[in-house]
Motif scaffolding. Structure first.
Motif, PDB file in Angstrom:
ATOM      1  N   LEU A   1       0.835  -1.214   0.000  1.00 30.99           N
ATOM      2  CA  LEU A   1       0.000   0.000   0.000  1.00 30.99           C
ATOM      3  C   LEU A   1       0.864   1.256   0.000  1.00 30.99           C
ATOM      4  CD1 LEU A   1      -2.919  -1.000   2.358  1.00 30.99           C
ATOM      5  CD2 LEU A   1      -3.159  -0.061   0.051  1.00 30.99           C
ATOM      6  N   ASN A   2       2.008   1.197   0.694  1.00 24.65           N
ATOM      7  CA  ASN A   2       2.930   2.341   0.718  1.00 24.65           C
ATOM      8  C   ASN A   2       3.777   2.438  -0.544  1.00 24.65           C
ATOM      9  OD1 ASN A   2       2.212   3.368   3.262  1.00 24.65           O
ATOM     10  ND2 ASN A   2       3.505   1.856   4.280  1.00 24.65           N
ATOM     11  N   ASP A   3       4.290   1.283  -1.009  1.00 26.78           N
ATOM     12  CA  ASP A   3       5.232   1.260  -2.125  1.00 26.78           C
ATOM     13  C   ASP A   3       4.551   1.338  -3.490  1.00 26.78           C
ATOM     14  OD1 ASP A   3       7.040   0.823  -0.087  1.00 26.78           O
ATOM     15  OD2 ASP A   3       7.416  -1.281  -0.608  1.00 26.78           O
ATOM     16  N   ALA A   4       3.447   0.642  -3.648  1.00 25.13           N
ATOM     17  CA  ALA A   4       2.756   0.546  -4.943  1.00 25.13           C
ATOM     18  C   ALA A   4       1.250   0.622  -4.702  1.00 25.13           C
ATOM     19  CB  ALA A   4       3.127  -0.763  -5.631  1.00 25.13           C
ATOM     20  N   PRO A   5       0.758   1.801  -4.281  1.00 23.49           N
ATOM     21  CA  PRO A   5      -0.645   1.900  -3.860  1.00 23.49           C
ATOM     22  C   PRO A   5      -1.670   1.544  -4.940  1.00 23.49           C
ATOM     23  CG  PRO A   5       0.389   4.077  -3.963  1.00 23.49           C
ATOM     24  CD  PRO A   5       1.473   3.066  -4.151  1.00 23.49           C
ATOM     25  N   LYS A   6      -1.380   1.838  -6.202  1.00 22.27           N
ATOM     26  CA  LYS A   6      -2.356   1.521  -7.253  1.00 22.27           C
ATOM     27  C   LYS A   6      -2.498   0.014  -7.440  1.00 22.27           C
ATOM     28  CE  LYS A   6      -2.077   5.828  -9.767  1.00 22.27           C
ATOM     29  NZ  LYS A   6      -1.771   6.515 -11.013  1.00 22.27           N
ATOM     30  N   VAL A   7      -1.382  -0.695  -7.367  1.00 22.21           N
ATOM     31  CA  VAL A   7      -1.423  -2.157  -7.491  1.00 22.21           C
ATOM     32  C   VAL A   7      -2.104  -2.754  -6.262  1.00 22.21           C
ATOM     33  CG1 VAL A   7      -0.036  -4.259  -7.689  1.00 22.21           C
ATOM     34  CG2 VAL A   7       0.622  -2.205  -8.957  1.00 22.21           C
ATOM     35  N   ALA A   8      -1.750  -2.265  -5.090  1.00 25.89           N
ATOM     36  CA  ALA A   8      -2.375  -2.759  -3.853  1.00 25.89           C
ATOM     37  C   ALA A   8      -3.880  -2.524  -3.886  1.00 25.89           C
ATOM     38  CB  ALA A   8      -1.751  -2.083  -2.639  1.00 25.89           C
ATOM     39  N   ALA A   9      -4.301  -1.371  -4.386  1.00 26.82           N
ATOM     40  CA  ALA A   9      -5.737  -1.073  -4.470  1.00 26.82           C
ATOM     41  C   ALA A   9      -6.441  -2.048  -5.408  1.00 26.82           C
ATOM     42  CB  ALA A   9      -5.949   0.364  -4.941  1.00 26.82           C
ATOM     43  N   LYS A  10      -5.802  -2.414  -6.516  1.00 24.34           N
ATOM     44  CA  LYS A  10      -6.394  -3.393  -7.433  1.00 24.34           C
ATOM     45  C   LYS A  10      -6.526  -4.761  -6.764  1.00 24.34           C
ATOM     46  CE  LYS A  10      -4.880  -1.388 -11.829  1.00 24.34           C
ATOM     47  NZ  LYS A  10      -4.076  -1.621 -13.045  1.00 24.34           N
ATOM     48  N   ILE A  11      -5.517  -5.141  -5.982  1.00 24.37           N
ATOM     49  CA  ILE A  11      -5.555  -6.435  -5.293  1.00 24.37           C
ATOM     50  C   ILE A  11      -6.644  -6.429  -4.228  1.00 24.37           C
ATOM     51  CG2 ILE A  11      -4.261  -7.888  -3.666  1.00 24.37           C
ATOM     52  CD1 ILE A  11      -1.793  -7.369  -5.467  1.00 24.37           C
ATOM     53  N   ILE A  12      -6.719  -5.365  -3.453  1.00 18.40           N
ATOM     54  CA  ILE A  12      -7.755  -5.271  -2.416  1.00 18.40           C
ATOM     55  C   ILE A  12      -9.146  -5.267  -3.051  1.00 18.40           C
ATOM     56  CG2 ILE A  12      -8.736  -3.759  -0.635  1.00 18.40           C
ATOM     57  CD1 ILE A  12      -5.779  -2.999   0.036  1.00 18.40           C
ATOM     58  N   ARG A  13      -9.290  -4.571  -4.157  1.00 16.52           N
ATOM     59  CA  ARG A  13     -10.583  -4.551  -4.857  1.00 16.52           C
ATOM     60  C   ARG A  13     -10.949  -5.950  -5.353  1.00 16.52           C
ATOM     61  NH1 ARG A  13     -13.338  -3.376  -9.798  1.00 16.52           N
ATOM     62  NH2 ARG A  13     -15.098  -2.027  -9.336  1.00 16.52           N
ATOM     63  N   ALA A  14      -9.976  -6.677  -5.909  1.00 14.51           N
ATOM     64  CA  ALA A  14     -10.232  -8.039  -6.391  1.00 14.51           C
ATOM     65  C   ALA A  14     -10.651  -8.949  -5.233  1.00 14.51           C
ATOM     66  CB  ALA A  14      -8.985  -8.593  -7.085  1.00 14.51           C
ATOM     67  N   ILE A  15     -10.000  -8.794  -4.087  1.00 13.92           N
ATOM     68  CA  ILE A  15     -10.364  -9.579  -2.902  1.00 13.92           C
ATOM     69  C   ILE A  15     -11.785  -9.230  -2.460  1.00 13.92           C
ATOM     70  CG2 ILE A  15      -9.862  -9.915  -0.447  1.00 13.92           C
ATOM     71  CD1 ILE A  15      -6.863  -9.491  -1.210  1.00 13.92           C
ATOM     72  N   ALA A  16     -12.102  -7.943  -2.435  1.00 16.75           N
ATOM     73  CA  ALA A  16     -13.439  -7.505  -2.016  1.00 16.75           C
ATOM     74  C   ALA A  16     -14.514  -8.040  -2.960  1.00 16.75           C
ATOM     75  CB  ALA A  16     -13.497  -5.982  -1.946  1.00 16.75           C
TER      76      ALA A  16
ATOM     77  N   ALA B   1     -14.338 -10.797  -4.801  1.00 14.47           N
ATOM     78  CA  ALA B   1     -14.456 -12.245  -4.573  1.00 14.47           C
ATOM     79  C   ALA B   1     -15.260 -12.522  -3.310  1.00 14.47           C
ATOM     80  CB  ALA B   1     -13.066 -12.876  -4.490  1.00 14.47           C
ATOM     81  N   MET B   2     -14.996 -11.763  -2.244  1.00 17.08           N
ATOM     82  CA  MET B   2     -15.739 -11.950  -0.998  1.00 17.08           C
ATOM     83  C   MET B   2     -17.204 -11.587  -1.182  1.00 17.08           C
ATOM     84  SD  MET B   2     -12.832 -10.636   1.704  1.00 17.08           S
ATOM     85  CE  MET B   2     -13.993 -10.356   2.992  1.00 17.08           C
TER      86      MET B   2
END
Length: 144
Positions: free
Chosen positions: A110-125, A127-128
């Motif tokens: 989230l600190n180093d690559a926030p756009k990629v982290a946001a895509k991963i968190i969105r994908a997890i959300a 799926a859930m």
């Protein structure tokens, strides 16, 4: 290996490259617990190969299998996002090759690559959310 996971279809090849260093890989032998119900939730997994048995304790204290997860499926993500204890146990039903993302690694991403982290968190959300909608449908079907 991340590209093989259907969870991350929205990621570009550059996103995969950026995210890869935050994941670790583990081999789990058949019958080995990956985590137990009530454990602190410090990581999530994606099944690259193998199957995982999801189990919960029933009212009599017996383990009951609630699902079998197969390749490409993520699990343990609720605890990584909300910091709560594990809601179920996950045991390798066959030899498993897992990709793991720790809560600390996700925070670092989230600190180093926030756009990629946001895509991963969105994908997890997403799926859930799909799983919750499916469970809602199953509960409704049982009430009819």
């Amino acid at each position: 290996m991340l590209m093989d996971c259907g969870l991350f279809l929205a990621l570009t090849p550059a996103d995969f490259s950026a995210a890869a260093g935050y994941f670790s890989i583990s081999n789990i032998d058949k019958g080995q617990p990956i985590f137990n119900e009530g454990d602190a939730g410090t990581f999530m997994c994606i099944i690259h190969s193998g199957t995982v048995s999801v189990q919960k304790l029933n009212g009599e204290g017996k383990q009951v299998e609630t699902a079998i997860l197969r390749s490409g499926r993520a699990f343990g993500e609720m605890a990584v996002l909300d910091g709560e204890r594990r809601s179920a146990s996950c045991i390798a039903a066959s030899p498993c090759y897992l990709l793991n993302l720790g809560k600390d690694s996700l925070d670092k991403m989230l600190n180093d690559a926030p756009k990629v982290a946001a895509k991963i968190i969105r994908a997890i959300a997403i799926a859930m959310s799909k799983r919750l909608r499916m469970m809602d449908g199953q509960v409704l079907a049982q009430q009819e």
